[in-house]
Design an enzyme around this catalytic site. Sequence first.
Site, PDB file in Angstrom:
ATOM      1  N   LYS A 101       0.806  -1.228   0.000  1.00 58.83           N
ATOM      2  CA  LYS A 101       0.000   0.000   0.000  1.00 58.83           C
ATOM      3  C   LYS A 101       0.838   1.277   0.000  1.00 58.83           C
ATOM      4  O   LYS A 101       0.369   2.324  -0.425  1.00 58.83           O
ATOM      5  CB  LYS A 101      -0.972   0.013   1.186  1.00 58.83           C
ATOM      6  N   HIS A 137       2.502  -3.996  15.112  1.00 61.51           N
ATOM      7  CA  HIS A 137       2.926  -2.828  14.333  1.00 61.51           C
ATOM      8  C   HIS A 137       3.138  -1.695  15.331  1.00 61.51           C
ATOM      9  O   HIS A 137       2.210  -1.338  16.044  1.00 61.51           O
ATOM     10  CB  HIS A 137       1.869  -2.454  13.287  1.00 61.51           C
ATOM     11  N   GLU A 149       7.462  -5.969   7.788  1.00 61.93           N
ATOM     12  CA  GLU A 149       6.610  -5.425   6.731  1.00 61.93           C
ATOM     13  C   GLU A 149       6.897  -3.942   6.492  1.00 61.93           C
ATOM     14  O   GLU A 149       6.021  -3.102   6.633  1.00 61.93           O
ATOM     15  CB  GLU A 149       5.132  -5.597   7.111  1.00 61.93           C
TER      16      GLU A 149
HETATM   17  C1  LIG Z   1       0.743  -0.073   6.520  1.00 68.08           C
HETATM   18  C2  LIG Z   1       1.220  -1.329   7.097  1.00 68.08           C
HETATM   19  C3  LIG Z   1       2.587  -1.616   7.088  1.00 68.08           C
HETATM   20  C4  LIG Z   1       3.637  -0.658   6.601  1.00 68.08           C
HETATM   21  O1  LIG Z   1       3.824   0.352   7.507  1.00 68.08           O
HETATM   22  P1  LIG Z   1       5.024   1.420   7.328  1.00 68.08           P
HETATM   23  O2  LIG Z   1       4.824   2.329   8.462  1.00 68.08           O
HETATM   24  O3  LIG Z   1       4.837   2.065   6.001  1.00 68.08           O
HETATM   25  O4  LIG Z   1       6.289   0.656   7.405  1.00 68.08           O
HETATM   26  C5  LIG Z   1       2.973  -2.853   7.566  1.00 68.08           C
HETATM   27  N1  LIG Z   1       2.086  -3.739   8.055  1.00 68.08           N
HETATM   28  C6  LIG Z   1       0.765  -3.473   8.086  1.00 68.08           C
HETATM   29  C7  LIG Z   1      -0.169  -4.504   8.620  1.00 68.08           C
HETATM   30  C8  LIG Z   1       0.284  -2.259   7.618  1.00 68.08           C
HETATM   31  O5  LIG Z   1      -1.007  -2.005   7.677  1.00 68.08           O
END
Ligand SMILES: *Cc1c(COP(=O)(O)O)cnc(C)c1O
Length: 401
Positions: A78, A206, A281
């Site tokens: 995304k 996250h 991620e």
């Molecule tokens: C958006 C998202 C990410 C990426 O986050 P960044 O802050 O751009 O590194 C990773 N994992 C999940 C589940 C997300 O929703």
Amino acid sequence: MGDRSTFARKQSAQPRQQPQEQLFDTHPEVSLDFETVRQAARQKYNRPFLILDTAIVRGKVRRFRAAMPRVRPHYAVKANPDRRVLKVLVQEGAGFEIASVAELDILLSMGVSAAEVFYSNPVKSRDAIAYAAAKGVEWFVVDSGDELRRVYEVKPDAKQYLRIAAPNIGSDWPLSGKFGAGVGDAREIVALAAKLGADLAGVTFHVGSQCRNPENWRVALEKARSLFDLMTKAGLKPRLLNIGGGFPVRHVKPIPSIETIGAVVNEGLKAFPEDVQVIAEPGRFLVSDAGYFVCRVLGTATRAGKRWMHWDAGLFGGVIESSEGLKYRVRTDRSGPDIPWTVGGPTCDSVDIVMRDEPLPSDLQEGDFIYIKNAGAYTTAYASQFNGFPLPEVRVFESAG
Ligand SMILES: *Cc1c(COP(=O)(O)O)cnc(C)c1O
């Protein structure tokens, strides 16, 4: 030519930064060469554009892997779903994280194996789960008993991983208010998985996007470690640790380098057995500083004594993160003394305000270019054609360096 930089000036005028910020500032960050960007704008301009150098993306993947050798990056599509960007990530050996089947389809059309794709959206429709499962996706996130049941019903042999709440202190986008199971909920979900016989096989978290506090990773890893124990006691076989995204890029505020974060993560990982698969991620980290977003001053106005300018791209045209608290570094070709400007987008929506009272050169005027640094992530991906304004163009190239 102005680096907008009341900020830079203020900082260098200070005797020295706070000790903690010094620690954060020890590693220089890369970014796309400004002269290249100016030339690209002067050569041709039809509408706002993102210009992005994939050589920088390659460098960021390699730097990420070097900082955390045990952690395989799975790019969060995304952040920037442009195919040319995805292709470079495939070539660099990254896996992927998706939020929708449309993102899955792009990856499959590029020959990515579905087994390399992690479906990390905590609430997925039944149809989406079935579609992804039919295409070969094996790993699905859950953060509730409802979702665990649903994934299990659609695909009984799915490998599920549990998203737990992690501290989001010092993140520019705290996410934990929305997703992630707390301790009590996590216990119930583990018990439910054991009862159903669902393969709850991993843990994720996250720390919040643009996370500037390495402690969050340390605390989250400890929580994940306890959950591994709990899962094992319940008869489950935890074997995936997914440390999510949130790795920051340089804008105006100081950030910890990936090496600083890596040191904390690598230490935390020692508590996990060798055979645990470890992934991350990263979204923003891999693509932001590969690009500049370029737009133009559409017109200026004085309203109630305040100076306004309107750009041809605002919240609906790609420059949305500034409205949520991110301070971009904005450059221009003017050098007049800074005055406070309020910046609107081109649409007639009253929310379309990019920033308020930002110090920018007083002599900016209609037609001037605006260069937003390190804007390769979460810009074009958000843009819409609201009010009839065109989507930004995405110019991708690969420099020799
Ligand atoms: C958006 C998202 C990410 C990426 O986050 P960044 O802050 O751009 O590194 C990773 N994992 C999940 C589940 C997300 O929703």
